[in-house]
Design an enzyme around this catalytic site. Structure first.
Site, short mmCIF file in Angstrom:
data_model
loop_
_atom_site.label_atom_id
_atom_site.label_comp_id
_atom_site.label_asym_id
_atom_site.label_seq_id
_atom_site.Cartn_x
_atom_site.Cartn_y
_atom_site.Cartn_z
N CYS A 1 35.08 1.91 29.28
CA CYS A 1 34.20 1.54 28.17
C CYS A 1 34.72 0.34 27.40
CB CYS A 1 34.02 2.73 27.23
SG CYS A 1 32.99 2.36 25.80
N CYS B 1 31.05 -0.56 28.27
CA CYS B 1 30.17 -0.61 27.10
C CYS B 1 30.46 -1.77 26.15
CB CYS B 1 30.26 0.69 26.30
SG CYS B 1 30.57 2.17 27.24
N LYS C 1 30.09 -5.40 27.67
CA LYS C 1 28.67 -5.53 28.04
C LYS C 1 27.81 -5.77 26.81
CE LYS C 1 26.50 -1.79 28.33
NZ LYS C 1 26.16 -0.40 28.75
N TYR D 1 21.60 1.58 35.14
CA TYR D 1 21.93 0.94 33.87
C TYR D 1 22.54 -0.45 34.07
CZ TYR D 1 21.95 5.38 31.08
OH TYR D 1 21.65 6.53 30.42
N GLU E 1 20.91 -4.16 33.14
CA GLU E 1 21.55 -4.82 32.00
C GLU E 1 22.06 -6.21 32.39
OE1 GLU E 1 23.07 -0.95 29.44
OE2 GLU E 1 24.35 -1.75 31.02
N HIS F 1 8.12 0.72 5.55
CA HIS F 1 7.20 -0.36 5.90
C HIS F 1 7.68 -1.70 5.31
CE1 HIS F 1 3.35 -2.06 7.08
NE2 HIS F 1 3.29 -2.64 5.89
N GLU G 1 8.65 2.71 12.03
CA GLU G 1 7.70 3.59 11.35
C GLU G 1 6.62 4.11 12.30
OE1 GLU G 1 5.03 1.85 8.39
OE2 GLU G 1 5.47 -0.14 9.21
#
Length: 453
Positions: free
Chosen positions: A43, A48, A51, A178, A182, A437, A442
């Site tokens: 990672c 991770c 990346k 993944y 990516e 908002h 939302e």
């Protein structure tokens, strides 16, 4: 206790191994960790973290283009320098490696630099020294795998792609998971002519089908060349690059090929073969709810056990393992349901809970709510990028079974939604929540009419 040098000996100082070592040491256990490569594991070093940094870099390309509609004029055309990104990434990883080292030191965990080999149920050998431990934890993670085809020696694996000497102007990715989607997006955003090759009819198998289709269309709009239902037949080194022959008869010339074709448990040389330890069908270590292998003193967690290959899962497993083996507090098995995840392709994907297909297979009736819209930002940017939000609801109980998003910062949004799904909230709870908002998020609390049932 005197017959053992340590209460816990951890093989592998990745996310799961470091967390297990630190947490166990905090209970008063005597702990050591052996690592032969780099602190922080996949990672931090080749997964991770780098990346995500490269993904940030790739997003600037679109940001520069979008800024014109908001009144910004660049004095000169933006230029990307690969060496700057790569070298800054290297320095950041060094900083994180240092942090991991200090975490172990401050927790009174003994860090041993070397590859450990298990010599019996309670002993390991590192750098020629035999060390005895009451429990041995295998947390060595996975290693990239490249399929066998002529010229596969010219393909990069996902460990190598971060540190290329020169930037590939033509970039090809083999795979459909993944990592593949990516990096196809990342190098496209950085300026490469980007190709993705996948043997199936659609990438990201296991994700919600509508999400997969939406992502396919958005990636194609951004310029990623998608080649489905084909794979690499061979790679040949030619003047100026690599000649890639596909099984559909097509030929591509590129500067680099990334084989993002999966990772396998990094178990070679650990000595586990002498125990006839039980394995899962995919070759990973089979463990029970206490993370014990078929040899009870040898534990395992993280990617080597065949569960979700996600850093937060390894961290959670580490804490559960310590609670079960080194704490008097009541321990419960880790709940693997409703684990959120993100894919940092462009646009991002965030998802938690059941896909529409999974929900229809498990429940008698479901309601599907979707919002497919052009984000407010792009009313001025001129971009035709769209966003997808989706809720999967059990019709009988009104409980939200799954939430999915494709769009900017999808991972950030879904992290919050994951709490609601994990807590078992209903669609009525979502409807009763007043939205913020104007935001895209939302939409998750304003979808009132089912798209289909």
């Amino acid at each position: 206790m005197a017959e053992y040098d340590y209460d816990l000996f951890v093989i592998g100082a990745g996310s799961g191994g470091v967390r297990a070592a630190r947490t166990a040491a905090a209970t008063g256990a005597r702990v050591a960790v052996a690592e032969d490569r780099y602190l922080g594991g996949t990672c931090v070093n080749v997964g991770c973290v780098p990346k995500k940094l490269y993904s940030y870099a790739a997003h600037f390309h679109e940001a520069f283009e979008d800024s014109a509609g908001f009144g910004w004029t660049l004095s000169e055309a933006p230029r990307f320098d690969w060496a700057t990104l790569r070298d800054n990434k290297i320095e950041e990883i060094k900083r994180l490696n240092g942090i991991y080292g200090r975490l172990l030191e401050n927790a009174n965990v003994n860090l041993i630099n070397g590859r450990a080999r298990i010599v019996d149920e309670h002993a390991v050998e590192v750098n020629g020294e035999t060390i005895r431990a009451e429990k041995i934890l295998v947390a060595v993670g996975g290693w990239p795998w490249i399929p066998d085809f002529p010229g596969n020696e010219y393909a990069l694996n996902s460990n190598q792609v971060f540190d290329l000497e020169t930037f590939p102007k033509r970039f090809l990715v083999l795979g459909g998971g993944y990592i593949a989607v990516e990096f196809a997006s990342i190098f496209n955003g950085l300026g490469s002519e980007s190709h993705l090759i996948y043997r199936g009819e659609l990438f990201l198998r296991g994700f919600d089908h509508e999400v997969r289709e939406f992502t396919r269309d958005e990636m194609a709009k951004k310029g990623v060349n998608l080649h489905f239902e084909t794979t690499i037949e061979s790679i040949e080194k030619v003047e100026g690059g690599l000649k890639v022959m596909l099984t559909n008869g097509e030929t591509l010339e590129v500067d680099a090929v990334l084989a993002a074709t999966g990772r396998r448990p990094h178990l070679q040389g650990l000595g586990l073969d002498q125990f006839d330890i039980a394995l899962n069908p995919n070759g990973t270590l089979k463990v029970n709810d206490r993370y014990e292998t078929s040899v009870p003193s040898i534990l395992a967690l993280g990617d080597v056990t065949g569960g979700p290959e996600l850093t937060p899962v390894a961290l959670a497993e580490a804490m559960h393992m310590v609670q079960q083996h080194f704490s008097d507090a009541p321990a419960h098995p880790l709940n693997y349901q409703n684990i959120a995840t993100a894919v940092f392709c462009h646009p991002n994907i965030g998802t938690v809970g059941l896909s529409e297909e999974e929900a229809r297979a498990q429940y008698e009736a479901v309601r599907i709510y979707t919002a497919d819209f052009r984000p407010m930002k792009h009313t001025l940017s001129g971009s035709d990028e769209r966003c997808l939000m989706k809720l999967v609801v059990d019709d009988a109980s009104d409980r939200v079974l799954g939430a999915h998003m494709v769009g900017e910062e999808a991972g950030e949004v879904i992290q919050g939604i994951a709490i609601a799904v994990r807590a078992g909230l209903t669609k009525a709870d979502f409807d009763a929540t007043v939205g913020i908002h104007p935001t895209g998020a939302e939409e998750f609390v304003t979808m009132r009419t089912p798209s289909r049932t």
